[in-house]
Design a protein around this motif. Structure first.
Motif, PDB file in Angstrom:
ATOM      1  N   PRO A  52       7.277  11.281   6.991  1.00  0.00           N
ATOM      2  CA  PRO A  52       6.677  10.040   7.895  1.00  0.00           C
ATOM      3  C   PRO A  52       6.413   9.112   7.087  1.00  0.00           C
ATOM      4  CG  PRO A  52       5.228  12.083   7.926  1.00  0.00           C
ATOM      5  CD  PRO A  52       6.421  12.569   7.448  1.00  0.00           C
ATOM      6  N   VAL A  53       5.779   9.271   5.634  1.00  0.00           N
ATOM      7  CA  VAL A  53       5.007   8.180   4.806  1.00  0.00           C
ATOM      8  C   VAL A  53       6.603   7.504   4.448  1.00  0.00           C
ATOM      9  CG1 VAL A  53       3.916   7.534   2.843  1.00  0.00           C
ATOM     10  CG2 VAL A  53       2.944   9.302   4.374  1.00  0.00           C
ATOM     11  N   VAL A  54       7.291   8.323   3.816  1.00  0.00           N
ATOM     12  CA  VAL A  54       8.643   7.784   3.233  1.00  0.00           C
ATOM     13  C   VAL A  54       9.428   6.917   4.228  1.00  0.00           C
ATOM     14  CG1 VAL A  54      10.986   8.239   2.092  1.00  0.00           C
ATOM     15  CG2 VAL A  54       8.958   9.466   1.454  1.00  0.00           C
ATOM     16  N   SER A  55       9.466   7.382   5.542  1.00  0.00           N
ATOM     17  CA  SER A  55      10.223   6.691   6.504  1.00  0.00           C
ATOM     18  C   SER A  55       9.465   5.482   6.937  1.00  0.00           C
ATOM     19  CB  SER A  55      10.525   7.531   7.770  1.00  0.00           C
ATOM     20  OG  SER A  55       9.347   8.002   8.416  1.00  0.00           O
ATOM     21  N   VAL A  56       8.181   5.444   6.845  1.00  0.00           N
ATOM     22  CA  VAL A  56       7.550   4.131   7.494  1.00  0.00           C
ATOM     23  C   VAL A  56       7.880   3.201   6.245  1.00  0.00           C
ATOM     24  CG1 VAL A  56       5.270   4.972   6.806  1.00  0.00           C
ATOM     25  CG2 VAL A  56       5.582   3.271   8.902  1.00  0.00           C
ATOM     26  N   VAL A  79       0.737  -1.145  -0.043  1.00  0.00           N
ATOM     27  CA  VAL A  79       0.069  -0.035   0.020  1.00  0.00           C
ATOM     28  C   VAL A  79       0.872   1.417  -0.131  1.00  0.00           C
ATOM     29  CG1 VAL A  79      -1.596   1.214   1.222  1.00  0.00           C
ATOM     30  CG2 VAL A  79      -1.842  -1.052   1.112  1.00  0.00           C
ATOM     31  N   PHE A  80       1.743   1.225   0.709  1.00  0.00           N
ATOM     32  CA  PHE A  80       2.711   2.506   1.058  1.00  0.00           C
ATOM     33  C   PHE A  80       3.601   2.576  -0.430  1.00  0.00           C
ATOM     34  CE2 PHE A  80       2.881   1.940   5.917  1.00  0.00           C
ATOM     35  CZ  PHE A  80       2.175   2.942   5.972  1.00  0.00           C
ATOM     36  N   GLY A  81       3.824   1.627  -0.979  1.00  0.00           N
ATOM     37  CA  GLY A  81       4.616   1.876  -2.416  1.00  0.00           C
ATOM     38  C   GLY A  81       3.617   2.358  -3.289  1.00  0.00           C
ATOM     39  N   LEU A  82       2.362   1.797  -3.474  1.00  0.00           N
ATOM     40  CA  LEU A  82       1.427   2.252  -4.377  1.00  0.00           C
ATOM     41  C   LEU A  82       1.018   3.832  -4.016  1.00  0.00           C
ATOM     42  CD1 LEU A  82      -1.160  -0.524  -4.572  1.00  0.00           C
ATOM     43  CD2 LEU A  82       0.338   0.278  -6.255  1.00  0.00           C
ATOM     44  N   VAL A  83       1.328   4.157  -2.907  1.00  0.00           N
ATOM     45  CA  VAL A  83       1.015   5.508  -2.654  1.00  0.00           C
ATOM     46  C   VAL A  83       2.075   6.567  -3.039  1.00  0.00           C
ATOM     47  CG1 VAL A  83       0.782   7.337  -0.609  1.00  0.00           C
ATOM     48  CG2 VAL A  83      -0.823   5.274  -0.448  1.00  0.00           C
ATOM     49  N   LEU A  84       3.296   6.124  -2.753  1.00  0.00           N
ATOM     50  CA  LEU A  84       4.677   6.784  -2.920  1.00  0.00           C
ATOM     51  C   LEU A  84       4.586   6.855  -4.627  1.00  0.00           C
ATOM     52  CD1 LEU A  84       7.123   5.708  -0.308  1.00  0.00           C
ATOM     53  CD2 LEU A  84       5.880   8.056  -0.597  1.00  0.00           C
ATOM     54  N   GLY A 123       2.089   6.741  -6.626  1.00  0.00           N
ATOM     55  CA  GLY A 123       1.076   7.705  -7.317  1.00  0.00           C
ATOM     56  C   GLY A 123       1.569   8.977  -6.923  1.00  0.00           C
ATOM     57  N   GLN A 124       2.471   9.277  -5.912  1.00  0.00           N
ATOM     58  CA  GLN A 124       3.105  10.901  -5.597  1.00  0.00           C
ATOM     59  C   GLN A 124       4.474  10.937  -6.238  1.00  0.00           C
ATOM     60  OE1 GLN A 124       3.334  10.596  -1.324  1.00  0.00           O
ATOM     61  NE2 GLN A 124       1.049  11.084  -1.358  1.00  0.00           N
ATOM     62  N   ARG A 125       4.903  10.056  -7.110  1.00  0.00           N
ATOM     63  CA  ARG A 125       6.200  10.021  -7.833  1.00  0.00           C
ATOM     64  C   ARG A 125       7.211  10.307  -6.801  1.00  0.00           C
ATOM     65  NH1 ARG A 125       4.858  13.013 -13.513  1.00  0.00           N
ATOM     66  NH2 ARG A 125       3.079  11.689 -14.328  1.00  0.00           N
ATOM     67  N   ARG A 126       7.173   9.634  -5.534  1.00  0.00           N
ATOM     68  CA  ARG A 126       8.026   9.903  -4.477  1.00  0.00           C
ATOM     69  C   ARG A 126       8.949   8.465  -4.484  1.00  0.00           C
ATOM     70  NH1 ARG A 126       4.906  11.804   0.293  1.00  0.00           N
ATOM     71  NH2 ARG A 126       7.114  12.246   1.088  1.00  0.00           N
ATOM     72  N   LEU A 127       8.830   7.424  -4.999  1.00  0.00           N
ATOM     73  CA  LEU A 127       9.749   6.192  -4.728  1.00  0.00           C
ATOM     74  C   LEU A 127      11.099   6.734  -4.811  1.00  0.00           C
ATOM     75  CD1 LEU A 127       7.784   3.557  -6.882  1.00  0.00           C
ATOM     76  CD2 LEU A 127       7.868   3.718  -4.358  1.00  0.00           C
TER      77      LEU A 127
END
Length: 293
Positions: free
Chosen positions: A173-177, A47-52, A54-58
């Motif tokens: 927070p989202v990237v770190s978790v 889920v976090f991978g998909l969110v990042l 989608g935000q182009r933050r991988l």
């Protein structure tokens, strides 16, 4: 609606999900807690991978893990949050959700104590009184029940250490978790492979398999809501709203899961509530803390 109001609503939504989550994990009582934790780790990573993505933050993930210090901080933080997740799942499955609620009530006071011991933060008289009352509540339970409330203490301490480590992690927070569950994913996957297709619950029961997959969104969504809230609402407001989480956990344990409140819990919980009232009053009087540089 103002951005601050949106932040408060997001925080409330996160706390409602966290507070009612014992109902969800109780449905997984047939699955050993370590297996639930492994699936929670892997599906939340998805889920976090998909969110990042989608935000182009991988691309921010490698940066969060670059360097020995950053990697070490994220790894230890991952161990702390993983231990916290495991113990919460275990407490729900064995009918000790009341103890987990107590742990999350105690957490703010443990965090204050960690700040004083590790960071050298000065505590006011009211804050010391709050910490002392929390210690008194733990003592009451230890003497009354004949055993220390180790689930409550461990949940509070692991989450307190996790919060301390997050102060030193440069990533958001989202990237770190996401980085944390990424480091834990090989262990989770290795455990499930070792468990084998014949012993694991996934794939043998459609209902349990679906619940195990849903453990990912159940983990990721409130954390994303919390991240959204933290950017918009005042930290003092967030601190007060977060008490909704253990309050709902406590209500869920008693009213829905049918857990029994002993005389000693009936004495200890009001002491903790008084401690939190004093702590919150002192925090509001001091005003918002300065933003870290």
């Amino acid at each position: 609606m103002s951005e601050a109001a949106k932040g408060v609503l997001a925080m409330m939504a996160a706390c409602v999900i966290w507070g009612l989550s014992p109902i969800f994990y109780k449905l997984l009582s047939e699955v050993p807690p370590l297996e639930v934790l492994a699936h929670r780790t892997l599906w939340s990573l998805a889920v976090f991978g998909l969110v990042l993505a989608g935000q182009r933050r991988l691309r921010e993930l490698p940066k969060a893990l670059s360097g020995a210090r950053a990697l070490g901080l994220v790894f230890v933080a991952a161990l702390m949050i993983s231990a916290n997740w495991f113990l919460f799942i275990y407490s729900v499955q064995v009918g000790r959700t009341v103890e987990s609620a107590l742990g999350y009530y105690i957490f703010p006071l443990v965090a204050v104590l960690i700040g004083a011991v590790v960071l050298g933060e000065r505590l006011g008289a009211a804050q010391w009184v709050a910490v002392g009352l929390a210690a008194a509540a733990v003592t009451v339970l230890t003497v009354g029940l004949g055993v220390a409330p180790w689930i409550s203490i461990t949940l509070a301490v692991t989450f307190g250490i996790y919060g301390l480590l997050k102060r030193w992690v440069a990533a958001g927070p989202v990237v770190s978790v996401t980085a944390e569950v990424l480091l834990l994913a090989p262990l989770a996957l290795g455990y499930l492979i070792w468990l084998g297709a014949g012993q694991g619950a996934f794939g043998h029961d459609i209902w349990l398999s679906l619940l195990l997959v849903l453990a990912g969104p159940m983990t990721a969504i409130p954390l994303i809501l919390f991240s959204y809230a933290a950017k918009r609402a005042a930290m003092s407001t967030i601190g007060l709203v977060q008490y909704l989480n253990p309050t709902l956990q406590f209500a869920t344990a008693v009213l829905i899961l049918g857990e029994v409140i002993t005389l000693w819990h009936a004495i200890a919980f009001p002491i903790i509530w008084l401690a939190l009232a004093i702590y919150s009053w002192a925090s509001l009087r001091r005003g918002p803390s300065p933003e870290p540089s």
